[in-house]
Write an enzyme that holds these catalytic residues in place. Structure first.
Site, PDB file in Angstrom:
ATOM      1  N   ASN B  99      17.076  88.933   6.457  1.00 23.61           N
ATOM      2  CA  ASN B  99      15.750  87.960   6.889  1.00 23.61           C
ATOM      3  C   ASN B  99      16.538  86.825   5.817  1.00 23.61           C
ATOM      4  O   ASN B  99      16.560  86.820   5.061  1.00 23.61           O
ATOM      5  CB  ASN B  99      15.381  88.769   6.120  1.00 23.61           C
ATOM      6  CG  ASN B  99      13.939  87.613   6.627  1.00 23.61           C
ATOM      7  OD1 ASN B  99      13.445  86.998   6.105  1.00 23.61           O
ATOM      8  ND2 ASN B  99      12.986  88.595   7.706  1.00 23.61           N
ATOM      9  N   CYS B 130       6.315  83.535   6.865  1.00 20.96           N
ATOM     10  CA  CYS B 130       6.032  83.595   6.527  1.00 20.96           C
ATOM     11  C   CYS B 130       4.889  82.954   6.006  1.00 20.96           C
ATOM     12  O   CYS B 130       5.034  81.366   5.338  1.00 20.96           O
ATOM     13  CB  CYS B 130       6.968  84.053   4.792  1.00 20.96           C
ATOM     14  SG  CYS B 130       6.412  84.301   3.766  1.00 20.96           S
ATOM     15  N   THR B 193       3.063  88.889   9.226  1.00 27.02           N
ATOM     16  CA  THR B 193       1.519  89.464   8.565  1.00 27.02           C
ATOM     17  C   THR B 193       0.773  87.872   9.300  1.00 27.02           C
ATOM     18  O   THR B 193       1.140  86.648   9.681  1.00 27.02           O
ATOM     19  CB  THR B 193       1.818  89.227   7.546  1.00 27.02           C
ATOM     20  OG1 THR B 193       2.115  87.982   6.638  1.00 27.02           O
ATOM     21  CG2 THR B 193       2.526  90.564   6.908  1.00 27.02           C
ATOM     22  N   GLY B 217      -0.153  96.619   8.400  1.00 29.39           N
ATOM     23  CA  GLY B 217      -0.296  97.911   8.853  1.00 29.39           C
ATOM     24  C   GLY B 217      -1.259  98.024  10.255  1.00 29.39           C
ATOM     25  O   GLY B 217      -0.817  97.325  10.738  1.00 29.39           O
TER      26      GLY B 217
HETATM   27  C1  LIG Z   1       4.645  92.844   1.003  1.00 24.75           C
HETATM   28  C2  LIG Z   1       5.083  92.988   1.925  1.00 24.75           C
HETATM   29  C3  LIG Z   1       6.164  91.918   2.153  1.00 24.75           C
HETATM   30  C4  LIG Z   1       6.950  91.150   3.272  1.00 24.75           C
HETATM   31  N1  LIG Z   1       8.292  90.487   2.535  1.00 24.75           N
HETATM   32  C5  LIG Z   1       8.915  89.552   3.830  1.00 24.75           C
HETATM   33  C6  LIG Z   1       9.442  89.560   3.739  1.00 24.75           C
HETATM   34  O1  LIG Z   1      10.193  88.318   3.140  1.00 24.75           O
HETATM   35  N2  LIG Z   1      10.657  88.523   4.959  1.00 24.75           N
HETATM   36  C7  LIG Z   1       9.279  89.570   6.231  1.00 24.75           C
HETATM   37  O2  LIG Z   1      10.309  87.832   7.310  1.00 24.75           O
HETATM   38  N3  LIG Z   1       8.252  89.421   6.384  1.00 24.75           N
HETATM   39  C8  LIG Z   1       7.994  90.700   5.862  1.00 24.75           C
HETATM   40  N4  LIG Z   1       6.493  91.429   5.839  1.00 24.75           N
HETATM   41  C9  LIG Z   1       6.510  91.218   7.127  1.00 24.75           C
HETATM   42  C10 LIG Z   1       7.044  93.023   7.487  1.00 24.75           C
HETATM   43  O3  LIG Z   1       8.898  92.696   8.039  1.00 24.75           O
HETATM   44  C11 LIG Z   1       6.277  92.837   9.090  1.00 24.75           C
HETATM   45  O4  LIG Z   1       6.567  91.978   9.802  1.00 24.75           O
HETATM   46  C12 LIG Z   1       4.393  93.208   8.687  1.00 24.75           C
HETATM   47  O5  LIG Z   1       4.496  93.468   7.765  1.00 24.75           O
HETATM   48  C13 LIG Z   1       4.221  94.029  10.135  1.00 24.75           C
HETATM   49  O6  LIG Z   1       4.717  95.101  10.012  1.00 24.75           O
HETATM   50  P1  LIG Z   1       4.041  95.854   9.264  1.00 24.75           P
HETATM   51  O7  LIG Z   1       2.873  96.580  10.351  1.00 24.75           O
HETATM   52  O8  LIG Z   1       4.526  97.522   9.973  1.00 24.75           O
HETATM   53  O9  LIG Z   1       4.005  96.320   7.777  1.00 24.75           O
HETATM   54  C14 LIG Z   1       6.419  91.769   4.198  1.00 24.75           C
HETATM   55  C15 LIG Z   1       5.068  92.656   4.532  1.00 24.75           C
HETATM   56  C16 LIG Z   1       4.779  93.089   3.551  1.00 24.75           C
HETATM   57  C17 LIG Z   1       3.686  94.354   3.486  1.00 24.75           C
END
Ligand SMILES: Cc1cc2nc3c(=O)[nH]c(=O)nc-3n(C[C@H](O)[C@H](O)[C@H](O)COP(=O)(O)O)c2cc1C
Ligand SMILES: Cc1cc2nc3c(=O)[nH]c(=O)nc-3n(C[C@H](O)[C@H](O)[C@H](O)COP(=O)(O)OP(=O)(O)OC[C@H]3O[C@@H](n4cnc5c(N)ncnc54)[C@H](O)[C@@H]3O)c2cc1C
Ligand code: FES
Lengths: 257, 303
Positions: B99, B130, B193, B217
């Site tokens: 990433n 991000c 997110t 989530g």
């Molecule tokens: C604590 C946390 C840190 C994250 N850090 C990154 C990151 O460094 N780079 C990125 O592209 N996405 C990051 N994300 C987004 C996740 O990769 C993912 O796209 C998003 O959480 C949706 O998936 P989920 O609902 O299964 O968590 C982060 C998400 C969380 C919860």
């Protein structure tokens, strides 16, 4: 090693206003040391979603049982408080680096300072220090008398002072009020409680060896998500530490307070 | 196990399940819990040229069936990621998706050029989405022309296929998807997110120190499914879907909407064994659907 286990509720008791003592049975107990914590999934549903970090208050390896003491306040801990004998609780643990029990030599004295819901991990610490022939002095601070707990347990292990903000039990004031008036002699101090208390304590004993246990909001609880990161002081080479995997206990002077 | 294999640019996956970036660090912690070689791939934490300290705490807050985070791309910088983290991951038989994040185009190009040369990095995931950093990140992902140019610049230096991670915080995600495809992207990962906020009940102030945070989530899954569905119709490159995956059925849903593989984020914090558990449950799901190979369900909602 950290593992996930469905542990069985041995007992659940209310021991003060909104304060519960939960005893669980399972294999994880064999790996536990004082000051470590567990990350608890309080419900099988999506609500609440995240786990809750709770300290280990009592370890009984002979019977594969441990105890946690928690305040049922928010959504997760209220659900946890509904568990009854025989039910299963999803526990990840034991997590983190706890208190170094061998920092005090046999025959020495340790000062244990706890604040509110930071008191529980000091109980197992006091037990293990006593077992090693270390004298323990306990200074425990609470808001009011009705949220105080474990007076008999701590008193059985050593000199114990209670402090309450409103004066309803023991000395009126903060833990430092007792430390000022009693000035106990000791070799090493250990503490767990709110940040202002840890800060005050560090300032109080600049020349002493000490260990502080921290709290921070957690995601993963194992060091992967960087949610619980704390800045370090100039005395430390690393720029930051993670409370979950590097802590929750750090030597005095590690975390920038 | 052969029922679960997936081939997409650069990635020869044993199964379509991979931890999402930022939710799995660089794998070290989860390696204590299970064998990382079980995973289809690993999307490692965002990497920037320099060491990043991230945002002040509290960085996470719980919400209804979800959470907010504002970590702020904290990472040790490309040097350490290459020498220590990627080295460590070489012990496992699992492709790595790196990433890539930055403040300006030159940063993305620099990280992409260097990290794509690592032996176990099989694809890049450009993080143009991000929501938690002041510059770099989301503004690259909200303007189609900027997104297209960034992809072009990175494609010119990358030694491996380039996937682009889309933000849901746009008016029309299809426009961005088409732009990155036009820029030469080999695939799309989605969604990052959703920008959100939670207020403290007592003070009325935001709980997260940064003010806003990224929502993830189970709560975001319907949004993510809708977006994968729309983008699948519009583009000809594969999609890795994510957003709220917690069990095998969610994987079936994302693949039905058009995803070729699926990433699991927040659920790794709730059940640390969720990825291997889902992989184990998938064959029974395929049996129930009367499907021999998992590729048969990709995009079935459109048929
Ligand atoms: C604590 C946390 C840190 C994250 N850090 C990154 C990151 O460094 N780079 C990125 O592209 N996405 C990051 N994300 C987004 C996740 O990769 C993912 O796209 C998003 O959480 C949706 O998936 P989920 O609902 O299964 O968590 C982060 C998400 C969380 C919860
Ligand atoms: C290492 C560690 C050990 C702890 N040990 C104990 C203990 O032995 N007994 C005890 O009662 N409490 C302890 N806590 C605090 C306890 O984790 C929180 O009180 C609890 O998570 C609150 O959950 P809730 O469902 O009641 O609150 P909610 O407000 O519903 O929680 C919402 C979210 O905020 C988080 N959160 C809320 N308060 C805190 C807090 N103070 N610290 C960290 N996260 C928080 C929750 O985990 C959850 O993710 C400890 C915290 C840490 C980090
Ligand atoms: S809670 Fe995830 S790193 Fe500490």
């Amino acid at each position: 090693m950290i593992r996930q286990e469905k542990m069985t509720v041995v007992s659940q008791k209310q021991i003060a206003t909104n304060i519960f003592e939960l005893t669980l049975h399972g294999e994880l107990v064999q790996e536990m040391t004082p000051g470590q914590f567990v990350h608890v999934k309080v419900s099988d549903s999506l609500e609440p979603l995240l786990r809750r970090p709770i300290s280990i208050a009592n370890i009984d390896k002979d019977n594969n049982e441990f105890t946690m003491i928690y305040r049922a306040e928010g959504r997760g801990t209220k659900v946890l408080a509904t568990n009854r004998e025989g039910q299963q609780v999803n526990v990840l643990g034991p997590i983190g680096n706890g208190f170094p029990v061998d920092a005090v030599q046999e025959g020495g004295t340790a000062l244990l300072v706890g604040g509110g819901i930071g008191v529980p991990p000091l109980h197992e610490l006091a037990k293990q220090l006593n077992a090693r022939g270390v004298k323990t002095i306990h200074v425990l601070g609470f808001q009011t008398e009705d949220v105080c707990f474990y007076e008999d347990e701590f008193s059985a292990l050593g000199e114990t002072h209670y402090v309450t903000v409103d004066g309803s039990k023991g000395t009126k004031g903060f833990v430092t009020t007792v430390l000022e008036s009693h000035a106990p002699a000791f070799d090493v101090f250990y503490s767990c409680g709110p940040l202002p208390m840890l800060r005050a304590l560090e300032g109080f004993y600049p020349e002493k060896e000490g260990y502080l246990s921290f709290e921070e909001r957690m995601g993963c609880g194992i060091g992967a998500c960087f949610a619980c990161v704390c800045k370090t002081t100039d005395q430390v080479e690393k720029d930051y530490v993670k409370v979950c995997s590097d802590g929750p206990v750090f030597p005095k002077g590690t975390v920038a307070l | 196990m052969s029922r679960l294999t997936i081939q997409i640019p650069g990635l020869d996956l044993k199964n379509p399940i991979m931890p999402a970036s930022g939710c799995f660090g660089f794998g070290r912690e989860y390696a204590q819990l299970y064998d990382l070689s079980k995973l289809g791939a690993i999307m490692i934490k965002a990497t920037t040229v320099e060491t990043r300290a991230g945002n002040p705490t509290p960085r996470v807050a719980e919400t209804a069936a979800g959470m907010l985070n504002a970590i702020g791309l904290q990472n040790p910088g490309i040097e350490k990621v290459m020498n220590e983290e990627l080295k460590f991951l070489e012990d496992y038989d699992v492709p790595i998706i790196a990433n890539v994040a930055g403040t300006e185009t030159a940063d993305y190009v620099e990280v992409a050029r260097r990290i794509s040369a690592a032996p176990n990095v099989k694809a890049l995931e450009l993080n143009i989405s991000c929501p938690n950093v002041k510059c770099g990140g989301i503004q690259f992902g909200t303007d189609p022309a900027t997104a297209r140019e960034l992809v072009k610049a990175v494609k010119a230096v990358s030694e491996v296929p380039v996937y682009v991670k889309l933000s849901p915080n746009v008016t029309n995600i299809v426009d961005i998807a088409l732009a990155v495809e036009a820029g030469g992207a080999d695939g799309i990962t989605m969604i990052n997110t959703l920008v959100g906020m939670r207020l403290d009940e007592r003070t009325g102030k935001p709980v997260i120190a940064n003010g806003t945070g990224g929502l993830s989530g189970p709560a975001v899954k319907p949004v993510a499914i809708r977006m994968v569905y729309e983008v699948y119709k519009a583009v000809n490159i594969p999609i890795i879907g994510m957003g709220g995956v917690t069990e095998a059925q969610d994987v079936i849903d994302f693949m039905s909407a058009g995803a070729s593989a699926v990433a699991v984020g927040t659920a790794n914090f709730v059940d640390h064994f969720v990825c291997p558990n889902i992989i184990e449950e998938l064959p029974a799901k395929l049996d129930a659907l009367g499907v021999e190979h998992i590729t048969e369900i990709i995009g079935r909602s459109h048929r």
